[in-house]
Scaffold this active site. Structure first.
Site, PDB file in Angstrom:
ATOM      1  N   GLY A 117    -108.983  99.789  28.164  1.00 51.35           N
ATOM      2  CA  GLY A 117    -108.619 100.271  27.020  1.00 51.35           C
ATOM      3  C   GLY A 117    -109.783 100.846  26.291  1.00 51.35           C
ATOM      4  O   GLY A 117    -110.781  99.830  26.399  1.00 51.35           O
ATOM      5  N   GLY A 118    -110.079 101.886  25.938  1.00 52.10           N
ATOM      6  CA  GLY A 118    -111.567 102.285  25.315  1.00 52.10           C
ATOM      7  C   GLY A 118    -111.104 102.910  23.885  1.00 52.10           C
ATOM      8  O   GLY A 118    -112.015 103.869  23.390  1.00 52.10           O
ATOM      9  N   SER A 145    -111.292 102.346  31.151  1.00 52.52           N
ATOM     10  CA  SER A 145    -110.546 103.345  30.474  1.00 52.52           C
ATOM     11  C   SER A 145    -109.979 104.479  31.166  1.00 52.52           C
ATOM     12  O   SER A 145    -111.206 105.226  31.669  1.00 52.52           O
ATOM     13  CB  SER A 145    -111.096 103.701  29.058  1.00 52.52           C
ATOM     14  OG  SER A 145    -110.186 104.714  28.378  1.00 52.52           O
ATOM     15  N   PRO A 196    -105.606 108.820  14.178  1.00 53.41           N
ATOM     16  CA  PRO A 196    -105.182 109.153  12.723  1.00 53.41           C
ATOM     17  C   PRO A 196    -105.277 110.841  12.432  1.00 53.41           C
ATOM     18  O   PRO A 196    -104.518 111.204  11.674  1.00 53.41           O
ATOM     19  CB  PRO A 196    -105.686 108.450  11.710  1.00 53.41           C
ATOM     20  CG  PRO A 196    -106.018 107.098  12.781  1.00 53.41           C
ATOM     21  CD  PRO A 196    -106.483 107.323  14.216  1.00 53.41           C
ATOM     22  N   CYS A 229     -94.224 103.730  14.750  1.00 53.70           N
ATOM     23  CA  CYS A 229     -95.356 104.656  14.120  1.00 53.70           C
ATOM     24  C   CYS A 229     -94.675 105.487  12.751  1.00 53.70           C
ATOM     25  O   CYS A 229     -94.830 106.863  13.114  1.00 53.70           O
ATOM     26  CB  CYS A 229     -96.168 105.480  15.165  1.00 53.70           C
ATOM     27  SG  CYS A 229     -97.643 105.936  14.746  1.00 53.70           S
ATOM     28  N   GLY A 252    -104.519 100.959  12.541  1.00 58.01           N
ATOM     29  CA  GLY A 252    -105.950 101.043  13.222  1.00 58.01           C
ATOM     30  C   GLY A 252    -106.778  99.652  12.664  1.00 58.01           C
ATOM     31  O   GLY A 252    -107.296  99.105  13.512  1.00 58.01           O
ATOM     32  N   CYS A 299    -104.748 101.182   4.649  1.00 55.31           N
ATOM     33  CA  CYS A 299    -104.367 102.601   5.232  1.00 55.31           C
ATOM     34  C   CYS A 299    -104.329 103.638   4.227  1.00 55.31           C
ATOM     35  O   CYS A 299    -103.966 103.267   2.981  1.00 55.31           O
ATOM     36  CB  CYS A 299    -102.737 102.220   6.041  1.00 55.31           C
ATOM     37  SG  CYS A 299    -102.441 103.421   7.214  1.00 55.31           S
ATOM     38  N   LYS A 350    -108.614 109.771   3.150  1.00 51.28           N
ATOM     39  CA  LYS A 350    -108.410 110.094   4.803  1.00 51.28           C
ATOM     40  C   LYS A 350    -109.353 110.639   5.420  1.00 51.28           C
ATOM     41  O   LYS A 350    -109.919 110.020   6.396  1.00 51.28           O
ATOM     42  CB  LYS A 350    -107.021 110.771   4.781  1.00 51.28           C
ATOM     43  CG  LYS A 350    -106.751 110.992   6.299  1.00 51.28           C
ATOM     44  CD  LYS A 350    -105.399 110.308   6.836  1.00 51.28           C
ATOM     45  CE  LYS A 350    -105.179 110.489   8.224  1.00 51.28           C
ATOM     46  NZ  LYS A 350    -104.295 109.619   8.769  1.00 51.28           N
TER      47      LYS A 350
HETATM   48  C1  LIG Z   1    -100.261 110.356  15.322  1.00 55.97           C
HETATM   49  C2  LIG Z   1    -100.764 109.059  14.953  1.00 55.97           C
HETATM   50  C3  LIG Z   1    -101.307 108.831  13.867  1.00 55.97           C
HETATM   51  C4  LIG Z   1    -101.678 107.573  13.311  1.00 55.97           C
HETATM   52  N1  LIG Z   1    -102.183 107.394  12.047  1.00 55.97           N
HETATM   53  C5  LIG Z   1    -102.965 106.490  11.724  1.00 55.97           C
HETATM   54  C6  LIG Z   1    -103.349 106.099  10.546  1.00 55.97           C
HETATM   55  O1  LIG Z   1    -103.648 106.938   9.523  1.00 55.97           O
HETATM   56  N2  LIG Z   1    -103.937 105.007  10.074  1.00 55.97           N
HETATM   57  C7  LIG Z   1    -103.974 103.963  11.057  1.00 55.97           C
HETATM   58  O2  LIG Z   1    -104.767 102.914  10.811  1.00 55.97           O
HETATM   59  N3  LIG Z   1    -103.452 104.154  12.088  1.00 55.97           N
HETATM   60  C8  LIG Z   1    -102.812 105.328  12.581  1.00 55.97           C
HETATM   61  N4  LIG Z   1    -102.197 105.377  13.666  1.00 55.97           N
HETATM   62  C9  LIG Z   1    -102.193 104.068  14.683  1.00 55.97           C
HETATM   63  C10 LIG Z   1    -103.462 103.922  15.470  1.00 55.97           C
HETATM   64  O3  LIG Z   1    -103.806 105.086  16.117  1.00 55.97           O
HETATM   65  C11 LIG Z   1    -103.527 102.833  16.171  1.00 55.97           C
HETATM   66  O4  LIG Z   1    -103.464 101.623  15.496  1.00 55.97           O
HETATM   67  C12 LIG Z   1    -104.489 102.573  17.350  1.00 55.97           C
HETATM   68  O5  LIG Z   1    -104.774 103.822  18.123  1.00 55.97           O
HETATM   69  C13 LIG Z   1    -104.316 101.299  18.265  1.00 55.97           C
HETATM   70  O6  LIG Z   1    -105.487 101.294  18.939  1.00 55.97           O
HETATM   71  P1  LIG Z   1    -105.336 100.704  20.397  1.00 55.97           P
HETATM   72  O7  LIG Z   1    -106.973 100.608  21.024  1.00 55.97           O
HETATM   73  O8  LIG Z   1    -104.567  99.490  20.546  1.00 55.97           O
HETATM   74  O9  LIG Z   1    -104.460 101.747  21.335  1.00 55.97           O
HETATM   75  P2  LIG Z   1    -104.683 103.251  21.696  1.00 55.97           P
HETATM   76  O10 LIG Z   1    -105.501 103.873  20.433  1.00 55.97           O
HETATM   77  O11 LIG Z   1    -103.448 103.863  22.113  1.00 55.97           O
HETATM   78  O12 LIG Z   1    -105.887 103.239  22.984  1.00 55.97           O
HETATM   79  C14 LIG Z   1    -105.319 102.644  24.172  1.00 55.97           C
HETATM   80  C15 LIG Z   1    -106.562 102.938  25.269  1.00 55.97           C
HETATM   81  O13 LIG Z   1    -105.957 102.247  26.536  1.00 55.97           O
HETATM   82  C16 LIG Z   1    -106.453 103.265  27.609  1.00 55.97           C
HETATM   83  N5  LIG Z   1    -105.351 103.113  28.459  1.00 55.97           N
HETATM   84  C17 LIG Z   1    -104.263 103.098  28.542  1.00 55.97           C
HETATM   85  N6  LIG Z   1    -103.368 102.881  29.741  1.00 55.97           N
HETATM   86  C18 LIG Z   1    -104.444 102.687  30.519  1.00 55.97           C
HETATM   87  C19 LIG Z   1    -104.666 102.333  32.059  1.00 55.97           C
HETATM   88  N7  LIG Z   1    -103.538 102.367  32.593  1.00 55.97           N
HETATM   89  N8  LIG Z   1    -105.716 102.328  32.470  1.00 55.97           N
HETATM   90  C20 LIG Z   1    -106.952 102.376  31.832  1.00 55.97           C
HETATM   91  N9  LIG Z   1    -107.074 102.659  30.467  1.00 55.97           N
HETATM   92  C21 LIG Z   1    -105.555 102.867  29.651  1.00 55.97           C
HETATM   93  C22 LIG Z   1    -106.389 104.607  26.704  1.00 55.97           C
HETATM   94  O14 LIG Z   1    -107.000 105.617  27.364  1.00 55.97           O
HETATM   95  C23 LIG Z   1    -107.010 104.218  25.469  1.00 55.97           C
HETATM   96  O15 LIG Z   1    -108.344 104.018  25.752  1.00 55.97           O
HETATM   97  C24 LIG Z   1    -101.749 106.562  14.281  1.00 55.97           C
HETATM   98  C25 LIG Z   1    -101.012 106.649  15.425  1.00 55.97           C
HETATM   99  C26 LIG Z   1    -100.673 107.775  15.858  1.00 55.97           C
HETATM  100  C27 LIG Z   1     -99.890 108.208  16.875  1.00 55.97           C
END
Ligand SMILES: Cc1cc2nc3c(=O)[nH]c(=O)nc-3n(C[C@H](O)[C@H](O)[C@H](O)COP(=O)(O)OP(=O)(O)OC[C@H]3O[C@@H](n4cnc5c(N)ncnc54)[C@H](O)[C@@H]3O)c2cc1C
Length: 400
Positions: free
Chosen positions: A8-9, A34, A43, A158, A309, A346, A381
């Site tokens: 994951g990246g 990734s 976000p 979410c 995030g 947030c 934001k």
């Molecule tokens: C529309 C939206 C708005 C949001 N707004 C906010 C906000 O305002 N404030 C806030 O704090 N949070 C917000 N969030 C939540 C925030 O986006 C998440 O907390 C954050 O993205 C989590 O990060 P993560 O790295 O755990 O997962 P992700 O961001 O989902 O990253 C997952 C990573 O894993 C990789 N991956 C997945 N499957 C595989 C695989 N099989 N092989 C290799 N790589 C893989 C993907 O490419 C990606 O790089 C929002 C979310 C959404 C959907």
């Protein structure tokens, strides 16, 4: 010499990999895998449908950032992990590891409700591609306005993103001069407005009810979707909500490959970890961010625990630090932090206005929990976005 692999990246993955690299000597290897070549500041996807952001504006290519920090980058999709043989299988090959950090986010479960999602009858803003598709739909609505249903399905976690999209859509409709032709309804599995899956915060429900009244938005709490046809959201209580445009946040499961990876994940594909973010069965595996299994609070209509995030980054920092401790033979020095005790930070954008949400703990009991409305602008934001992109481009994951 130890090899640390990160899957994951995005928020959790890039933070975990850079932190492990920063704290480990050059004799150890860190590799990040990734399926996306880019970090995307998710976000800000709420602004893409209204043309207020392009995906390229919120995208940072991973390769230069990681290579500068001496983290190997593998742009590939993981298909399976064998936690017994410490092997990651990808579409292109296999990678072995001594320690693994799973930061692979979620899969979107549109399939749980008939008609839900971009392959059905509603839009989504959960990925860059979905947000761009939602923009094409919005542009059609502007030409031919009609009723709108925005919300989150049962099981969704979410909810905050749904609220943000709702208020931004309302603002865009007003700015575009079509508001009088767009009747807006918000549906949510929350037992009350502003619950967010964390039990709510003082004043939150009243504030959101005021917004709904002031901006003339209908709402249904405790809503459960039965099915979604081409023009109607059918709720289980019999209500029928017609729409010309609908965006509904779906439930999340863990990343798809987890299901094919033996005991790596739970029944939903999330990674079961203890308070040090260490796997409950495999001592050399950690998880961070959305990938972590966190039980939702009991609610009349089921919903999930939000993982935003800030806790995603925080859990990645703790997990990386604990991997470093294990590599350094300091198993007794593992840091611990239950998910619910991570501070909350947030900004909820509400369409040219915003609410800053601060708490000392994500979950109750909290000694500090503030929702501060800023009624005239959404600069907080925007500043958070600029800051985050700045620090990500420079690989400064250790900053807050
Ligand atoms: C529309 C939206 C708005 C949001 N707004 C906010 C906000 O305002 N404030 C806030 O704090 N949070 C917000 N969030 C939540 C925030 O986006 C998440 O907390 C954050 O993205 C989590 O990060 P993560 O790295 O755990 O997962 P992700 O961001 O989902 O990253 C997952 C990573 O894993 C990789 N991956 C997945 N499957 C595989 C695989 N099989 N092989 C290799 N790589 C893989 C993907 O490419 C990606 O790089 C929002 C979310 C959404 C959907």
């Amino acid at each position: 010499m130890a090899k640390i692999a990160v899957i994951g990246g995005n928020f959790a993955g890039i933070t975990g990999a850079l932190e492990a690299r920063r704290k480990l000597g050059p004799e150890h290897d860190v590799v990040l895998i990734s399926r996306s070549a880019n970090f995307v500041y998710i976000p800000s996807l709420i602004w893409v449908p209204f043309g207020w952001r392009e995906v390229k504006d919120i995208t940072v290519p991973l390769k230069p950032v990681l290579e500068k920090a001496s983290v190997e980058f593998v742009h590939d999709e993981v298909t399976r992990v064998d936690p017994d043989s410490n092997t990651i299988y990808t579409r292109e090959g296999e990678i072995t590891y001594d320690y693994l950090l799973v930061a692979s986010g979620v899969s979107l479960r549109f399939d749980l409700i008939e008609g839900l999602g971009p392959d059905g009858n509603t839009y989504s803003i959960c990925t860059p591609g979905h947000a761009e598709e939602a923009r094409r739909g919005w542009e059609k609505l502007v030409q031919d306005p009609g009723p709108v249903v925005v919300g989150a399905s049962q099981g969704a976690s979410c909810i905050g993103a749904g609220y943000e999209f709702l208020f931004n859509l309302e603002y865009a409709a007003r700015k575009g001069g079509i508001r009088d032709k767009v009747d807006i309804t918000w549906i949510t599995p929350e037992p009350f407005l502003g619950h967010f899956g964390i039990g709510g915060m003082a004043g939150g429900e009243a504030m959101l009810k005021t917004f709904m009244k002031r901006f003339n938005i209908n709402y249904v709490a405790n809503s459960e979707i039965e099915t979604i046809t081409g023009d109607t959201v059918m709720l289980k209580d019999g209500r029928r909500l017609p729409f010309k445009y609908s965006m509904i946040v779906p439930p999340f499961n863990g990343a798809g490959f987890v299901k094919s990876s033996g005991d790596l994940g739970d029944e939903k594909g999330f990674i079961p970890v203890d308070v040090s973010f260490r796997h409950k069965k495999y001592g050399n595996i950690f998880a961070a961010g959305l990938a972590v299994a966190v039980a939702g609070l009991p609610t009349p209509v089921p919903m999930g625990m939000p993982k935003t995030g800030f806790p995603s980054e925080k859990s990645a920092k703790i997990a990386a630090s604990n991997i470093v401790s294990l590599v350094s033979g300091k198993a007794g020095e593992l840091k611990v932090k239950p998910w619910g005790k991570i501070p909350g930070l947030c900004v909820l954008d509400a369409g040219h206005k915003e609410v800053v949400i601060l708490s000392n703990h994500l979950l109750k009991p909290r000694q500090l929990a503030l929702m501060i409305p800023i009624p005239v602008a959404d600069l907080g934001k925007q500043m958070l976005e600029k800051y985050f992109l700045w620090k990500t481009r420079r690989g400064l994951a250790y900053l807050v």
